[in-house]
Design a protein around this motif. Structure first.
Motif, PDB file in Angstrom:
ATOM      1  N   LEU A 108      22.880  58.580 -44.696  1.00  0.00           N
ATOM      2  CA  LEU A 108      23.290  57.303 -45.307  1.00  0.00           C
ATOM      3  C   LEU A 108      22.319  56.208 -44.896  1.00  0.00           C
ATOM      4  CD1 LEU A 108      27.120  57.584 -44.596  1.00  0.00           C
ATOM      5  CD2 LEU A 108      25.986  57.851 -46.811  1.00  0.00           C
ATOM      6  N   PRO A 109      22.205  55.153 -45.721  1.00  0.00           N
ATOM      7  CA  PRO A 109      21.359  54.023 -45.322  1.00  0.00           C
ATOM      8  C   PRO A 109      21.941  53.313 -44.100  1.00  0.00           C
ATOM      9  CG  PRO A 109      22.587  53.531 -47.348  1.00  0.00           C
ATOM     10  CD  PRO A 109      22.863  54.965 -47.018  1.00  0.00           C
ATOM     11  N   GLU A 110      21.073  52.968 -43.151  1.00  0.00           N
ATOM     12  CA  GLU A 110      21.557  52.261 -41.956  1.00  0.00           C
ATOM     13  C   GLU A 110      21.893  50.828 -42.350  1.00  0.00           C
ATOM     14  OE1 GLU A 110      20.069  50.801 -37.586  1.00  0.00           O
ATOM     15  OE2 GLU A 110      19.050  52.521 -38.480  1.00  0.00           O
ATOM     16  N   PRO A 111      23.126  50.383 -42.108  1.00  0.00           N
ATOM     17  CA  PRO A 111      23.487  49.036 -42.554  1.00  0.00           C
ATOM     18  C   PRO A 111      22.831  47.965 -41.679  1.00  0.00           C
ATOM     19  CG  PRO A 111      25.296  50.042 -41.353  1.00  0.00           C
ATOM     20  CD  PRO A 111      24.224  51.086 -41.462  1.00  0.00           C
ATOM     21  N   PRO A 112      22.449  46.832 -42.285  1.00  0.00           N
ATOM     22  CA  PRO A 112      21.805  45.758 -41.530  1.00  0.00           C
ATOM     23  C   PRO A 112      22.763  45.034 -40.593  1.00  0.00           C
ATOM     24  CG  PRO A 112      22.200  45.076 -43.796  1.00  0.00           C
ATOM     25  CD  PRO A 112      22.540  46.536 -43.725  1.00  0.00           C
ATOM     26  N   GLU A 113      24.055  45.212 -40.794  1.00  0.00           N
ATOM     27  CA  GLU A 113      25.066  44.600 -39.928  1.00  0.00           C
ATOM     28  C   GLU A 113      26.331  45.429 -40.071  1.00  0.00           C
ATOM     29  OE1 GLU A 113      26.048  40.743 -41.545  1.00  0.00           O
ATOM     30  OE2 GLU A 113      27.299  41.638 -43.094  1.00  0.00           O
ATOM     31  N   ALA A 114      27.243  45.213 -39.144  1.00  0.00           N
ATOM     32  CA  ALA A 114      28.567  45.806 -39.281  1.00  0.00           C
ATOM     33  C   ALA A 114      29.571  44.686 -39.514  1.00  0.00           C
ATOM     34  CB  ALA A 114      28.944  46.590 -38.025  1.00  0.00           C
ATOM     35  N   VAL A 115      30.653  45.012 -40.212  1.00  0.00           N
ATOM     36  CA  VAL A 115      31.791  44.104 -40.355  1.00  0.00           C
ATOM     37  C   VAL A 115      32.983  44.831 -39.739  1.00  0.00           C
ATOM     38  CG1 VAL A 115      33.353  42.962 -41.979  1.00  0.00           C
ATOM     39  CG2 VAL A 115      30.876  42.936 -42.392  1.00  0.00           C
ATOM     40  N   HIS A 116      33.735  44.101 -38.922  1.00  0.00           N
ATOM     41  CA  HIS A 116      34.825  44.705 -38.159  1.00  0.00           C
ATOM     42  C   HIS A 116      36.147  44.237 -38.736  1.00  0.00           C
ATOM     43  CE1 HIS A 116      31.753  45.799 -35.141  1.00  0.00           C
ATOM     44  NE2 HIS A 116      31.199  44.684 -35.568  1.00  0.00           N
ATOM     45  N   MET A 117      36.980  45.183 -39.167  1.00  0.00           N
ATOM     46  CA  MET A 117      38.244  44.795 -39.822  1.00  0.00           C
ATOM     47  C   MET A 117      39.452  45.433 -39.150  1.00  0.00           C
ATOM     48  SD  MET A 117      38.262  47.002 -43.389  1.00  0.00           S
ATOM     49  CE  MET A 117      40.030  47.062 -43.704  1.00  0.00           C
ATOM     50  N   MET A 118      40.619  44.837 -39.407  1.00  0.00           N
ATOM     51  CA  MET A 118      41.891  45.329 -38.867  1.00  0.00           C
ATOM     52  C   MET A 118      41.902  45.303 -37.335  1.00  0.00           C
ATOM     53  SD  MET A 118      43.573  45.769 -41.641  1.00  0.00           S
ATOM     54  CE  MET A 118      45.069  46.603 -41.164  1.00  0.00           C
ATOM     55  N   LEU A 119      41.209  44.317 -36.775  1.00  0.00           N
ATOM     56  CA  LEU A 119      41.167  44.228 -35.312  1.00  0.00           C
ATOM     57  C   LEU A 119      42.535  43.903 -34.726  1.00  0.00           C
ATOM     58  CD1 LEU A 119      37.707  42.516 -34.964  1.00  0.00           C
ATOM     59  CD2 LEU A 119      38.338  44.784 -34.110  1.00  0.00           C
ATOM     60  N   GLY A 120      43.430  43.367 -35.546  1.00  0.00           N
ATOM     61  CA  GLY A 120      44.793  43.136 -35.091  1.00  0.00           C
ATOM     62  C   GLY A 120      45.513  44.432 -34.748  1.00  0.00           C
ATOM     63  N   SER A 121      44.991  45.552 -35.234  1.00  0.00           N
ATOM     64  CA  SER A 121      45.614  46.857 -34.964  1.00  0.00           C
ATOM     65  C   SER A 121      44.803  47.695 -33.985  1.00  0.00           C
ATOM     66  CB  SER A 121      45.744  47.652 -36.274  1.00  0.00           C
ATOM     67  OG  SER A 121      46.411  46.898 -37.256  1.00  0.00           O
ATOM     68  N   LYS A 122      43.792  47.117 -33.413  1.00  0.00           N
ATOM     69  CA  LYS A 122      42.896  47.836 -32.511  1.00  0.00           C
ATOM     70  C   LYS A 122      43.650  48.341 -31.280  1.00  0.00           C
ATOM     71  CE  LYS A 122      40.163  45.397 -29.604  1.00  0.00           C
ATOM     72  NZ  LYS A 122      40.448  46.125 -28.370  1.00  0.00           N
ATOM     73  N   ALA A 123      43.276  49.534 -30.801  1.00  0.00           N
ATOM     74  CA  ALA A 123      43.835  50.014 -29.540  1.00  0.00           C
ATOM     75  C   ALA A 123      43.227  49.214 -28.393  1.00  0.00           C
ATOM     76  CB  ALA A 123      43.526  51.500 -29.364  1.00  0.00           C
ATOM     77  N   PRO A 124      44.019  48.992 -27.314  1.00  0.00           N
ATOM     78  CA  PRO A 124      43.519  48.127 -26.232  1.00  0.00           C
ATOM     79  C   PRO A 124      42.261  48.664 -25.536  1.00  0.00           C
ATOM     80  CG  PRO A 124      45.732  49.008 -25.741  1.00  0.00           C
ATOM     81  CD  PRO A 124      45.416  49.402 -27.139  1.00  0.00           C
TER      82      PRO A 124
END
Ligand SMILES: [Zn+2]
Ligand SMILES: [Zn+2]
Length: 158
Positions: A108-124
């Motif tokens: 896959l193409p390496e993305p120039p940035e990441a976007v982080h979503m659903m962090l409200g549900s992230k494990a501690p």
């Protein structure tokens, strides 16, 4: 971009044409984490449902997640033999299928940035490796997969 994918045990193999092939969107929700994201998140791609070709379809099973107490219409497909998460398809949006980047064998193409979503549900225990300036969202990001790819000149209109 034509993508080839498979489950771990190779009972299921598939090809699909992705309009949004860059694996930039990290989803930290509990469904993705439990089913496809051992490191705390999973990544979905955007592809065209009518281009999906599958070998070993008899090995695929699916489940519907429960979101806020309601069964989601999204069909989460996985290999019944090895458990690999394959893709999400929602009959409410029949033109699209969302393969998990982890199931794709094509580079896959390496993305120039990441976007982080659903962090409200992230494990501690999950450390969010967001670089300075990267977007972090407690729920869904405002930009669709298509919008983000268009904004970064990565939309594949083939
Ligand atoms: Zn398998
Ligand atoms: Zn998720």
């Amino acid at each position: 971009m034509r993508l080839t994918g498979s489950c771990y045990c190779k009972a299921v193999r598939f090809t699909v044409t992705a309009y949004a092939p860059a694996p930039y969107l990290r989803c930290y929700c509990s469904i993705c984490r439990k089913t496809a994201g051992g490191g705390g998140f999973a990544i979905n791609l955007g592809a065209k449902a009518d281009t999906l070709e599958v070998e070993g379809v008899e090995h695929i099973t699916m489940f519907h997640a429960r979101i806020d107490g309601q069964e989601s219409s999204g069909e989460r497909r996985f290999c019944a033999r090895c458990g690999s998460a394959l893709w999400v398809f929602d009959p409410a949006w029949p033109d699209y299928v969302h393969p998990f980047a982890s199931a794709i064998d094509t580079a896959l193409p390496e993305p120039p940035e990441a976007v982080h979503m659903m962090l409200g549900s992230k494990a501690p225990w999950v450390r969010v490796d967001a670089r300075p300036g990267e977007a972090c969202h407690d729920t869904y990001p405002p930009q669709s997969l298509e919008d983000w790819h268009r904004a970064h000149n990565l939309l594949d209109t083939e």
